[in-house]
Design a protein around this motif. Structure first.
Motif, short mmCIF file in Angstrom:
data_model
loop_
_atom_site.label_atom_id
_atom_site.label_comp_id
_atom_site.label_asym_id
_atom_site.label_seq_id
_atom_site.Cartn_x
_atom_site.Cartn_y
_atom_site.Cartn_z
N LYS A 40 0.83 -1.21 0.00
CA LYS A 40 0.00 0.00 0.00
C LYS A 40 0.87 1.25 0.00
O LYS A 40 0.58 2.23 -0.71
CB LYS A 40 -0.93 0.00 1.22
CG LYS A 40 -1.93 1.11 1.22
CD LYS A 40 -2.89 0.99 0.05
CE LYS A 40 -3.95 2.05 0.10
NZ LYS A 40 -4.87 1.96 -1.03
N GLU A 41 1.95 1.23 0.79
CA GLU A 41 2.87 2.37 0.83
C GLU A 41 3.46 2.61 -0.55
O GLU A 41 3.55 3.75 -1.02
CB GLU A 41 3.99 2.11 1.84
CG GLU A 41 5.01 3.23 1.90
CD GLU A 41 6.18 2.92 2.81
OE1 GLU A 41 6.75 3.88 3.34
OE2 GLU A 41 6.51 1.74 2.98
N SER A 42 3.84 1.54 -1.23
CA SER A 42 4.41 1.67 -2.57
C SER A 42 3.39 2.26 -3.54
O SER A 42 3.72 3.13 -4.35
CB SER A 42 4.87 0.29 -3.06
OG SER A 42 5.39 0.37 -4.36
N GLU A 43 2.14 1.79 -3.44
CA GLU A 43 1.08 2.34 -4.30
C GLU A 43 0.88 3.83 -4.03
O GLU A 43 0.73 4.63 -4.97
CB GLU A 43 -0.24 1.60 -4.05
CG GLU A 43 -0.26 0.18 -4.55
CD GLU A 43 -1.52 -0.56 -4.10
OE1 GLU A 43 -2.46 0.09 -3.60
OE2 GLU A 43 -1.55 -1.79 -4.26
N LEU A 44 0.86 4.20 -2.77
CA LEU A 44 0.66 5.61 -2.41
C LEU A 44 1.83 6.48 -2.88
O LEU A 44 1.62 7.60 -3.36
CB LEU A 44 0.45 5.76 -0.90
CG LEU A 44 -0.88 5.19 -0.38
CD1 LEU A 44 -0.89 5.22 1.14
CD2 LEU A 44 -2.06 5.95 -0.94
N GLN A 45 3.04 5.96 -2.76
CA GLN A 45 4.20 6.72 -3.24
C GLN A 45 4.12 6.91 -4.76
O GLN A 45 4.46 7.98 -5.27
CB GLN A 45 5.50 6.01 -2.86
CG GLN A 45 5.82 6.13 -1.39
CD GLN A 45 7.05 5.33 -0.98
OE1 GLN A 45 7.54 4.49 -1.73
NE2 GLN A 45 7.55 5.60 0.22
N HIS A 46 3.65 5.89 -5.43
CA HIS A 46 3.48 6.00 -6.89
C HIS A 46 2.44 7.07 -7.21
O HIS A 46 2.64 7.89 -8.11
CB HIS A 46 3.07 4.64 -7.47
CG HIS A 46 2.86 4.66 -8.94
ND1 HIS A 46 3.89 4.78 -9.84
CD2 HIS A 46 1.73 4.59 -9.68
CE1 HIS A 46 3.41 4.79 -11.07
NE2 HIS A 46 2.10 4.68 -11.00
N GLU A 47 1.32 7.06 -6.49
CA GLU A 47 0.29 8.07 -6.70
C GLU A 47 0.82 9.48 -6.41
O GLU A 47 0.50 10.44 -7.13
CB GLU A 47 -0.93 7.79 -5.82
CG GLU A 47 -1.76 6.63 -6.30
CD GLU A 47 -3.01 6.42 -5.47
OE1 GLU A 47 -3.63 7.42 -5.06
OE2 GLU A 47 -3.36 5.26 -5.24
N ILE A 48 1.62 9.61 -5.38
CA ILE A 48 2.21 10.91 -5.04
C ILE A 48 3.09 11.40 -6.19
O ILE A 48 3.03 12.56 -6.58
CB ILE A 48 3.03 10.83 -3.74
CG1 ILE A 48 2.08 10.68 -2.55
CG2 ILE A 48 3.93 12.03 -3.56
CD1 ILE A 48 2.78 10.32 -1.25
N ARG A 49 3.89 10.49 -6.75
CA ARG A 49 4.75 10.87 -7.88
C ARG A 49 3.91 11.32 -9.08
O ARG A 49 4.21 12.32 -9.73
CB ARG A 49 5.67 9.72 -8.27
CG ARG A 49 6.86 9.54 -7.34
CD ARG A 49 7.89 8.57 -7.90
NE ARG A 49 7.40 7.22 -8.04
CZ ARG A 49 7.38 6.31 -7.05
NH1 ARG A 49 7.82 6.61 -5.84
NH2 ARG A 49 6.91 5.10 -7.28
#
Length: 62
Positions: A40-49
């Motif tokens: 989930k953290e990885s998905e959120l970081q991707h969304e932030i980018r």
């Protein structure tokens, strides 16, 4: 060893096995949750980018 001592020893060993298995199960469950949190953290970081890139594009257009 008396029968009583043997019975208590068997009970203690059974309890130890059960507790050990319960702890292993709990560790497995926590590891699964940690894995899901990392995903989930990885998905959120991707969304932030993606949002950051989108905001940068918007800034360039104005």
């Amino acid at each position: 060893m008396s029968n009583y001592v043997q019975d208590v020893d068997i009970e203690l060993k059974n309890h130890e096995r059960k507790m050990t298995q319960a702890l292993k199960d709990e560790i497995h469950s926590l590891n699964q949750k940690a894995k899901l949190f990392k995903e989930k953290e990885s998905e959120l970081q991707h969304e932030i980018r993606l949002l950051s890139l989108s905001m940068d594009d918007d800034d360039l257009k104005t």
